[in-house]
Design an enzyme around this catalytic site. Structure first.
Site, mmCIF file in Angstrom:
data_model
loop_
_atom_site.group_PDB
_atom_site.id
_atom_site.type_symbol
_atom_site.label_atom_id
_atom_site.label_comp_id
_atom_site.label_asym_id
_atom_site.label_seq_id
_atom_site.Cartn_x
_atom_site.Cartn_y
_atom_site.Cartn_z
ATOM 1 N N LYS A 148 2.550 -2.503 -0.530
ATOM 2 C CA LYS A 148 2.977 -1.820 -1.750
ATOM 3 C C LYS A 148 4.218 -0.958 -1.523
ATOM 4 C CE LYS A 148 1.195 -2.703 -4.762
ATOM 5 N NZ LYS A 148 1.389 -3.976 -5.529
ATOM 6 N N ARG A 190 7.874 3.775 1.521
ATOM 7 C CA ARG A 190 7.906 4.353 0.178
ATOM 8 C C ARG A 190 7.146 5.667 0.204
ATOM 9 N NH1 ARG A 190 4.951 0.999 -4.701
ATOM 10 N NH2 ARG A 190 5.691 2.207 -6.507
ATOM 11 N N GLY A 220 5.288 -4.333 -10.654
ATOM 12 C CA GLY A 220 5.763 -3.487 -11.737
ATOM 13 C C GLY A 220 4.686 -3.093 -12.735
#
Length: 371
Positions: free
Chosen positions: A128, A209, A335
């Site tokens: 992810k 991230r 998304g």
């Protein structure tokens, strides 16, 4: 009377001889016609397969004719590249010139003349973080061939052996890079040693991230498959009132990047690892992919001309290549809208991750600005 019979016999013999000679002449004539036609056709076929002799032929022109060239000339044609400034200007002006369309041509040639090789580079994490986007973006480069699925060799299928692993790979030319992506490698303790045993020179790409955002995205994906699981807050904390985070939950533990990185640095130099910012991959995909191409030793062919921002999905997509009628975006599962989490929970997790983030920044020499 005898004389007349002799004369008649001579005439019959003469006619027979004439007919026989005429038949032989016709057969010989037909043979020559057929032979000459076959020779002409063979010569034309050979000429059609001959590579262009010009030394100034650009890489793009060569790519267009490679399928008709002799196999001995195929690899040298790709290794020379383009020396014609007109080809370079076309590459800059058209996303497909040296992007998807060139890759399709390289793919066709590689399937005919390439070999299956163990990967030169791996996208090893993180889940992810944006690994699928990096894979889809980099594989439009004509000098990269990538496996589309995740083989999970170094974490789940290692006992199958390297020959099995090699057999999964796409065929590549000597000048091309073989690449595969399995995000779970980064958090698999045995993976660094196993990859190092395959090759000490493997290049490793890690897409990272903000760990809080990553954990929420991870939970959102799991919830879409298992709607009966506990809430995010219940899974993230052992005791929320005390702010005690449950580091045994995989969604939390993956984001403790420095702990996993320390394991990798026992087997690989930091210079063999490239860290992609998942946030900048959205806001500046061309810049991030430019640095990925530099790390892999590739010419910067993937540029901002290849991307457009899809407001519906909230991330960049590839522009329509010349060979397609549609632009290329990631799948429907990418998304998706995240589960809404209380701001207080987010702040508690940010505070938990802060020391891990700071040490990670210091180790890799890059501030990802997650705090």
């Amino acid at each position: 009377m005898a004389q007349r019979l002799l004369t008649s016999a001579n005439r019959v013999s003469a006619r027979f001889a004439f007919i026989f000679t005429l038949s032989l002449s016709c057969a010989y004539l037909c043979y020559n016609i057929i032979f000459y036609r076959g020779a002409v056709m063979t010569n034309q076929t050979y000429d059609g397969k001959r590579c262009p002799p010009s030394k100034n032929a650009g890489g793009k022109k060569l790519l267009g004719k490679l399928d008709n060239c002799a196999s001995l000339n195929v690899r040298s044609a790709f290794q020379r590249g383009s020396s014609d400034p007109r080809d370079q200007s076309k590459a800059q002006g058209s996303p497909g010139a040296h992007g998807t369309d060139a890759n399709l041509k390289n793919m066709s040639v590689a399937q005919k003349y390439g070999n299956k090789k163990l990967p030169n580079a791996l996208i090893v994490g993180v889940k992810k973080g944006g690994t699928r986007a990096v894979l889809e973006f980099i594989r439009i480069h004509p000098d990269v061939r990538a496996l589309g699925t995740e083989p999970h060799f170094f974490d789940r299928n290692y006992d199958r052996g390297l020959d099995w692993y090699r057999g999964l790979m796409p065929r590549t030319l000597d000048s091309q890079i073989t690449l595969e992506k399995t995000p779970s490698y980064f958090v698999t303790r045995e993976a660094p040693h196993r990859i190092s045993s395959m090759s000490h020179d493997t290049k490793l790409i890690v897409v990272v991230r903000n760990p809080v955002t990553r954990a929420i995205s991870d939970y959102t994906q799991t919830l879409s498959k298992k709607p009966d699981i506990p809430t995010f807050e219940e899974l993230a904390f052992k005791n929320r009132s005390l702010g005690l985070v449950d580091t045994s939950w995989n969604a939390i533990r993956i984001g403790m990047y420095i702990l996993h990185l320390e394991n990798w640095l026992q087997y690989f130099r930091l210079s063999q690892m490239h860290f992609v910012s998942g946030e900048r991959l959205i806001t500046d995909p061309a810049g991030e992919m430019g640095r990925v191409q530099d790390f892999l030793g590739l010419k910067r062919i993937i540029t901002d001309k290849h991307f457009y921002f899809n407001r519906t999905k909230g991330f960049p997509c590839l522009k329509k290549p010349e060979s397609s009628s549609q632009p290329r975006c990631l799948g429907k599962s990418k998304g998706r809208t995240h589960v809404q989490i209380e701001q207080e929970v987010i702040e508690q997790l940010q505070e938990f991750y802060r020391p891990f983030n700071i040490k990670f920044y210091e180790t890799v020499g890059q501030d990802f600005k997650w705090d």
